[in-house]
Design an enzyme around this catalytic site. Structure first.
Site, PDB file in Angstrom:
ATOM      1  N   ARG A 107      -8.727   7.577 -12.495  1.00 45.20           N
ATOM      2  CA  ARG A 107      -8.851   8.555 -11.408  1.00 45.20           C
ATOM      3  C   ARG A 107      -8.948   9.999 -11.899  1.00 45.20           C
ATOM      4  NH1 ARG A 107      -4.931   5.468  -7.035  1.00 45.20           N
ATOM      5  NH2 ARG A 107      -6.584   4.099  -6.247  1.00 45.20           N
TER       6      ARG A 107
ATOM      7  N   ARG B  52       5.157  -6.646  -0.033  1.00 38.67           N
ATOM      8  CA  ARG B  52       6.527  -7.133  -0.242  1.00 38.67           C
ATOM      9  C   ARG B  52       6.986  -8.000   0.919  1.00 38.67           C
ATOM     10  NH1 ARG B  52       5.363  -2.949  -3.227  1.00 38.67           N
ATOM     11  NH2 ARG B  52       6.573  -2.318  -5.062  1.00 38.67           N
TER      12      ARG B  52
ATOM     13  N   ARG C   9      -9.255   5.115  -2.900  1.00 39.39           N
ATOM     14  CA  ARG C   9      -8.685   6.459  -2.715  1.00 39.39           C
ATOM     15  C   ARG C   9      -9.685   7.549  -3.116  1.00 39.39           C
ATOM     16  NH1 ARG C   9      -3.897   4.812  -0.810  1.00 39.39           N
ATOM     17  NH2 ARG C   9      -2.740   3.254  -2.001  1.00 39.39           N
TER      18      ARG C   9
ATOM     19  N   ASP D 256      -0.382   8.059  -6.078  1.00 42.27           N
ATOM     20  CA  ASP D 256      -1.660   7.706  -5.437  1.00 42.27           C
ATOM     21  C   ASP D 256      -2.306   8.889  -4.710  1.00 42.27           C
ATOM     22  OD1 ASP D 256      -1.459   5.084  -6.323  1.00 42.27           O
ATOM     23  OD2 ASP D 256      -0.324   4.459  -4.566  1.00 42.27           O
TER      24      ASP D 256
ATOM     25  N   GLN E 193       5.521  -1.499  -9.576  1.00 37.23           N
ATOM     26  CA  GLN E 193       4.942  -2.838  -9.725  1.00 37.23           C
ATOM     27  C   GLN E 193       5.663  -3.595 -10.836  1.00 37.23           C
ATOM     28  OE1 GLN E 193       0.741  -2.177 -10.195  1.00 37.23           O
ATOM     29  NE2 GLN E 193       0.474  -1.668  -8.030  1.00 37.23           N
TER      30      GLN E 193
ATOM     31  N   LYS F  69      -5.427   3.110 -12.960  1.00 39.79           N
ATOM     32  CA  LYS F  69      -5.436   2.687 -11.555  1.00 39.79           C
ATOM     33  C   LYS F  69      -6.735   1.928 -11.288  1.00 39.79           C
ATOM     34  CE  LYS F  69      -1.420   4.293 -10.506  1.00 39.79           C
ATOM     35  NZ  LYS F  69      -0.331   3.358 -10.226  1.00 39.79           N
TER      36      LYS F  69
ATOM     37  N   GLY G 191      -3.726  -4.604  -7.763  1.00 38.32           N
ATOM     38  CA  GLY G 191      -2.779  -4.578  -8.883  1.00 38.32           C
ATOM     39  C   GLY G 191      -1.392  -5.030  -8.448  1.00 38.32           C
TER      40      GLY G 191
HETATM   41  C1  S3P Z   1       2.599   0.288  -5.973  1.00 41.51           C
HETATM   42  C2  S3P Z   1       3.010   1.044  -7.033  1.00 41.51           C
HETATM   43  C3  S3P Z   1       2.179   2.064  -7.679  1.00 41.51           C
HETATM   44  C4  S3P Z   1       1.000   2.476  -6.799  1.00 41.51           C
HETATM   45  C5  S3P Z   1       0.310   1.306  -6.165  1.00 41.51           C
HETATM   46  C6  S3P Z   1       1.289   0.478  -5.347  1.00 41.51           C
HETATM   47  C7  S3P Z   1       3.506  -0.738  -5.453  1.00 41.51           C
HETATM   48  O1  S3P Z   1       1.691   1.543  -8.883  1.00 41.51           O
HETATM   49  O2  S3P Z   1       0.060   3.212  -7.549  1.00 41.51           O
HETATM   50  O3  S3P Z   1      -0.725   1.765  -5.315  1.00 41.51           O
HETATM   51  O4  S3P Z   1       3.281  -1.245  -4.339  1.00 41.51           O
HETATM   52  O5  S3P Z   1       4.484  -1.084  -6.129  1.00 41.51           O
HETATM   53  P1  S3P Z   1       2.574   1.575 -10.239  1.00 41.51           P
HETATM   54  O6  S3P Z   1       3.768   0.767  -9.991  1.00 41.51           O
HETATM   55  O7  S3P Z   1       1.715   0.979 -11.298  1.00 41.51           O
HETATM   56  O8  S3P Z   1       2.854   3.025 -10.464  1.00 41.51           O
END
Ligand code: S3P
Length: 435
Positions: free
Chosen positions: A353, A28, A395, A322, A173, A349, A97
């Protein structure tokens, strides 16, 4: 080359460790810095593969980002809300992701520019429609394999309109992608989540000067009024509690262990792991609690002790999504059967997982029953060393290292290098704390 683990039988874990910067906050800081006006100075940015992917994408769109090196501040020269240039080639999000999903939100509103996003084998299998669907409600044009669900994804930038969007999954996300798109849409946007996900975007966007309000039951509704430009900021990134989680569990389950993890981010939307360890009776103390640049931070001291089984349901998942793989390791050492439900998100993920942990920990003698949305893990099991594989998931790699720590006999871990996605110094820290 597989990595030999657990050959230091009888050695405990002792000392102090400083985990690298929070991955979510690092992404961010780079992204918001890029679309701010002026310079953003980031201290403590995570120098790992995932944030490097975000930085590389931004550079390809004309943003100056100084080299990312451990211990050095990173400078981002912002290009303003609509200053990103059309890249000459495909943007590679690697394994990340967060990079791909936040980038979708950021780029969908860049009118008259064309972008293509891709990633590694894992990322190209992960669902993207969860972002593309709601963005389409704002007028976005995103095409990809399987009806726009899978990367490579092509974005034809367009002027977007604000909307009220209910997201079916609690995902930071997805939420963050929509908030980014909302910054330059026509009219306000409200994102409504089923349960609040991590709120780093909300905190940081407000600090950068966005007009953003949070409301609704349990802070599940976020509204952005477009208009104000963002101003470059000094960001201090705390240590990642998701990386600290490996040491917290390792310390709690290893006889004789005594560890202090320094400078850990303790944002309440991330501290589910502490609640669960508390539920288990783990001996964890928060020391030196403080506030650093809008995020709560503290040091965590953990010592070994007896553990009880835990119960984790859907309401808690977003606060520890996570940490389930390493909590599965803790469960093997507890008294009673631990249960995880409402965790179907784990299947999409970096790997599935639930399946991977059942398979890999199972090879070490764990008794795990897998369900569509979770698992039941029998406690009181003596894990034994085995040949295991990270299956390319960072992880999973680190969780299996924690399991190897208390297993009888040696473990060999295939593809340990996956850890570099979020914690490049993990293997060095492990060796040092065992010494
Ligand atoms: C994250 C949100 C999570 C997390 C990922 C990082 C983020 O995913 O699992 O490691 O930085 O916004 P989701 O938003 O898909 O839950």
């Amino acid at each position: 080359m597989p990595l030999a683990l657990g050959t230091t039988a009888g050695r405990s874990l002792r000392g102090r460790v400083r985990v690298p910067g929070d991955k979510s906050i690092s992404h961010r800081a780079l992204l918001f810095g890029a679309i701010a006006e002026g310079t953003t100075r980031i201290e403590g940015l995570l120098p790992a593969e995932d944030p490097l992917s975000t930085a590389a994408c931004l550079r390809a769109m004309g943003v100056e980002v100084s080299p990312i090196e451990a211990g050095q501040p990173v400078l981002v020269q912002g290009v303003g809300l609509d200053g990103l240039q059309e890249p000459a080639s495909i943007l590679d999000c690697g394994n990340s992701g967060t990079t791909m999903r936040l980038m979708l939100g950021l780029l969908a509103g860049r009118a008259d520019r064309h972008f293509v996003l891709t990633g590694d084998d894992s990322l190209r299998r992960r669902p993207m429609k969860r972002v593309g669907g709601p963005l389409a409600e704002m007028g976005a044009s995103i095409a990809g394999r399987q009806g726009g669900n899978l990367a490579p994804l092509a974005i034809q930038g367009r002027r977007l309109r604000g909307a009220v969007i209910r997201t079916p999954v609690a995902s930071a996300q997805v939420k963050s992608a929509l908030l980014l798109a909302a910054l330059t849409a026509e009219g306000p946007t409200t994102v409504i989540e089923p349960v609040q996900s991590r709120d780093h975007s909300e905190r940081m966007l407000r600090a950068f000067g966005a007009d953003l309000t949070v409301g609704g039951p349990g802070a599940t509704e976020v509204t952005v009024n477009p208009g104000p430009s963002l101003r470059g900021q000094a960001v201090v990134v705390p240590g990642d509690i998701s990386s600290a989680a490996f040491w917290l569990v390792a310390g709690a389950i290893t006889p004789g262990a005594e560890l202090t993890v320094e400078n850990v981010g303790l944002n309440p939307s991330r501290t589910g792991i502490l609640d669960v360890l508390d539920q288990m009776g783990a001996r964890i103390e928060v020391l030196n609690a403080r506030d650093v640049a809008g995020e709560p931070v503290g040091d965590l001291r953990v010592t070994h002790g007896p553990l009880q089984a835990f119960n984790i349901d859907a309401t808690l998942i977003p606060r520890l999504v996570d940490e389930i793989p390493v909590l599965a390791v803790a469960a093997c050492c507890a008294e009673g059967v631990s249960r995880v439900s409402g965790a179907e998100e784990l299947r999409v993920k970096e790997t599935d997982r639930l399946a991977v942990m059942a398979r890999q920990l199972g090879a070490m003698g764990a008794r795990i029953e897998e369900f569509a949305d979770g698992m039941a893990i029998a406690g009181g099991v003596q894990l034994r060393g085995a040949a295991v594989d990270s299956e390319t998931d960072h992880r999973v790699a680190m969780s299996l290292a924690v399991a190897a720590q208390i297993a009888s006999g040696a473990t060999s871990l295939e593809r340990p290098e996956a850890a570099a996605v979020s914690y490049p110094g993990f293997w060095d820290d492990l060796q040092r704390l065992q010494a």
